[in-house]
Design an enzyme around this catalytic site. Structure first.
Site, PDB file in Angstrom:
ATOM      1  N   PRO A   1      32.417  38.369  34.276  1.00 33.36           N
ATOM      2  CA  PRO A   1      32.614  38.734  32.866  1.00 33.36           C
ATOM      3  C   PRO A   1      31.424  39.496  32.287  1.00 33.36           C
ATOM      4  O   PRO A   1      31.511  40.044  31.197  1.00 33.36           O
ATOM      5  CB  PRO A   1      32.804  37.377  32.166  1.00 33.36           C
ATOM      6  CG  PRO A   1      32.259  36.359  33.097  1.00 33.36           C
ATOM      7  CD  PRO A   1      32.363  36.917  34.477  1.00 33.36           C
TER       8      PRO A   1
ATOM      9  N   GLU B   1      30.259  27.768  37.794  1.00 32.18           N
ATOM     10  CA  GLU B   1      29.481  28.268  36.653  1.00 32.18           C
ATOM     11  C   GLU B   1      28.948  29.689  36.854  1.00 32.18           C
ATOM     12  O   GLU B   1      28.670  30.406  35.908  1.00 32.18           O
ATOM     13  CB  GLU B   1      28.315  27.291  36.386  1.00 32.18           C
ATOM     14  CG  GLU B   1      27.746  27.338  34.997  1.00 32.18           C
ATOM     15  CD  GLU B   1      28.819  27.199  33.921  1.00 32.18           C
ATOM     16  OE1 GLU B   1      28.726  27.946  32.933  1.00 32.18           O
ATOM     17  OE2 GLU B   1      29.743  26.376  34.065  1.00 32.18           O
TER      18      GLU B   1
ATOM     19  N   ARG C   1      47.583  51.655  43.385  1.00 36.36           N
ATOM     20  CA  ARG C   1      48.582  52.547  42.761  1.00 36.36           C
ATOM     21  C   ARG C   1      48.152  54.004  42.779  1.00 36.36           C
ATOM     22  O   ARG C   1      48.969  54.902  42.675  1.00 36.36           O
ATOM     23  CB  ARG C   1      48.817  52.156  41.299  1.00 36.36           C
ATOM     24  CG  ARG C   1      49.482  50.850  41.072  1.00 36.36           C
ATOM     25  CD  ARG C   1      49.593  50.547  39.582  1.00 36.36           C
ATOM     26  NE  ARG C   1      50.380  51.536  38.873  1.00 36.36           N
ATOM     27  CZ  ARG C   1      51.710  51.599  38.904  1.00 36.36           C
ATOM     28  NH1 ARG C   1      52.375  50.718  39.590  1.00 36.36           N
ATOM     29  NH2 ARG C   1      52.346  52.547  38.241  1.00 36.36           N
TER      30      ARG C   1
ATOM     31  N   ASP D   1      51.463  57.186  34.344  1.00 34.31           N
ATOM     32  CA  ASP D   1      51.148  55.861  33.803  1.00 34.31           C
ATOM     33  C   ASP D   1      50.368  56.014  32.503  1.00 34.31           C
ATOM     34  O   ASP D   1      49.684  57.005  32.294  1.00 34.31           O
ATOM     35  CB  ASP D   1      50.244  55.078  34.789  1.00 34.31           C
ATOM     36  CG  ASP D   1      51.042  54.423  35.907  1.00 34.31           C
ATOM     37  OD1 ASP D   1      52.281  54.445  35.844  1.00 34.31           O
ATOM     38  OD2 ASP D   1      50.404  53.891  36.834  1.00 34.31           O
TER      39      ASP D   1
HETATM   40  N1  ADE Z   1      35.329  36.219  36.399  1.00 38.10           N
HETATM   41  C1  ADE Z   1      35.428  35.409  35.323  1.00 38.10           C
HETATM   42  N2  ADE Z   1      35.783  36.087  34.225  1.00 38.10           N
HETATM   43  C2  ADE Z   1      35.929  37.400  34.611  1.00 38.10           C
HETATM   44  C3  ADE Z   1      36.279  38.600  33.947  1.00 38.10           C
HETATM   45  N3  ADE Z   1      36.555  38.627  32.640  1.00 38.10           N
HETATM   46  N4  ADE Z   1      36.310  39.731  34.653  1.00 38.10           N
HETATM   47  C4  ADE Z   1      36.016  39.730  35.979  1.00 38.10           C
HETATM   48  N5  ADE Z   1      35.670  38.627  36.659  1.00 38.10           N
HETATM   49  C5  ADE Z   1      35.632  37.475  36.001  1.00 38.10           C
END
Ligand code: ADE
Length: 224
Positions: free
Chosen positions: A85, A112, A150, A165
Site C-alpha cells: 500500500p 504486518e 490484457r 478499454d
Molecule cells: N498489500 C496490502 N495492501 C495493498 C495495496 N493497497 N496495494 C498493493 N498491495 C497491497
C-alpha cells in the site's frame, strides 16, 4: 512469490487467464518463501524489533526464494515488483508498459509487513493498487497479472481487444462509452437510434461524445 500460492493458482485456472496460459501467451509460476525457510518449523515471520503489534516477514526466506528464481539478465526485460500500500499508485499506463516485459516477479506480503532490509537489499519497484490496505498482496498481484496480460499481443481474442478499454490509448485515456445488445427495446428503454443506423462514422462520433460526457460527469480529473 507468495505464502498462499493457491490463491493465485485458483484465479489463473479460470476464464481468459486460463486460456492465455494454455495458449502459451503467458506463464504463471508460484514460489512459496515458506519452502525456503531454514527454520525447523518453516517459520517465515517474527515479532518486530522495538515492539508493536503483528508479525514481520523475515529476510532469509524471501531472499533465498527470490534468488532461486531464474531471472532474465537484460534489465529492460525484467521487473521485480513488491505489492504494497506504500507503493506508486497503479494505473492503465503502468499496465501497458509492464506488458512489454518478458518476465515479472511479484512479491506478495502478508501480516504486518516486510523487514525493511528486503526493500534495501532486493530493491523492488513498489506498487499499490489503491489507498486502502489489503490483508495480503495476492489480490493486488492478481489485479496486476490480469490487467497487464490484457495488453499482451494475442492474449485477448480479436473481438475482446483492449484497445478501446476505459483509460486506454484508443480512448485517449477516457472512460469507455456505453454498450447495448439485443433486444432493441427492454422495459420501455430503447437502444440509441444511431447505433442501429449502420453509419460507422456517426457511430464512432456518438461513442466519442458519450465517452467524453461520461468522463466529464464521473472522472473530471482524467480530462486534465
Ligand atoms: N498489500 C496490502 N495492501 C495493498 C495495496 N493497497 N496495494 C498493493 N498491495 C497491497
Amino acid at each position: 512469490m507468495t505464502l498462499f500460492p493457491e490463491i493465485i493458482e485458483a484465479y489463473c485456472s479460470q476464464s481468459i487467464t486460463k486460456r492465455g496460459i494454455e495458449n502459451g501467451i503467458i506463464t504463471v509460476n508460484t514460489y512459496n518463501p515458506r519452502d525456503f525457510s531454514k527454520d525447523k518449523h518453516k517459520k517465515v515471520d517474527d515479532t518486530p524489533y522495538g515492539g508493536g503489534e503483528g508479525m514481520v516477514l523475515a529476510c532469509q526466506p524471501i531472499f533465498d526464494c527470490y534468488n532461486s528464481i531464474e531471472k532474465i539478465d537484460k534489465k529492460e526485460d525484467f521487473e521485480f515488483i513488491m505489492l504494497s500500500p506504500q507503493g506508486e499508485k497503479y494505473n492503465q499506463e503502468i499496465a501497458c508498459k509492464l506488458a512489454q516485459k518478458k518476465q515479472i516477479v511479484f512479491l506478495c506480503g502478508h501480516y504486518e509487513g516486510f523487514d525493511e532490509r528486503i526493500r534495501i537489499g532486493l530493491k523492488p519497484r513498489e506498487i499499490s493498487i489503491g489507498d486502502y490496505v489489503l490483508t495480503g498482496g495476492e489480490l493486488a498481484c492478481l489485479v496486476l497479472i490480469d490487467s497487464i496480460s490484457r495488453n499482451i499481443k494475442n492474449y485477448l481474442g480479436h473481438d475482446e481487444s483492449a484497445h478501446n478499454d476505459s483509460f486506454s490509448e484508443g480512448l485517449k485515456g477516457l472512460l469507455e462509452y456505453p454498450h447495448y445488445t439485443k433486444p432493441r427495446e427492454y422495459m420501455n428503454m430503447l437502444v440509441p437510434e444511431v447505433l442501429l443506423s449502420g453509419n460507422h462514422k456517426e457511430i464512432e462520433e456518438f461513442r466519442k461524445q458519450e465517452s467524453l460526457k461520461r468522463t466529464k460527469a464521473r472522472r473530471p480529473d482524467l480530462l486534465n
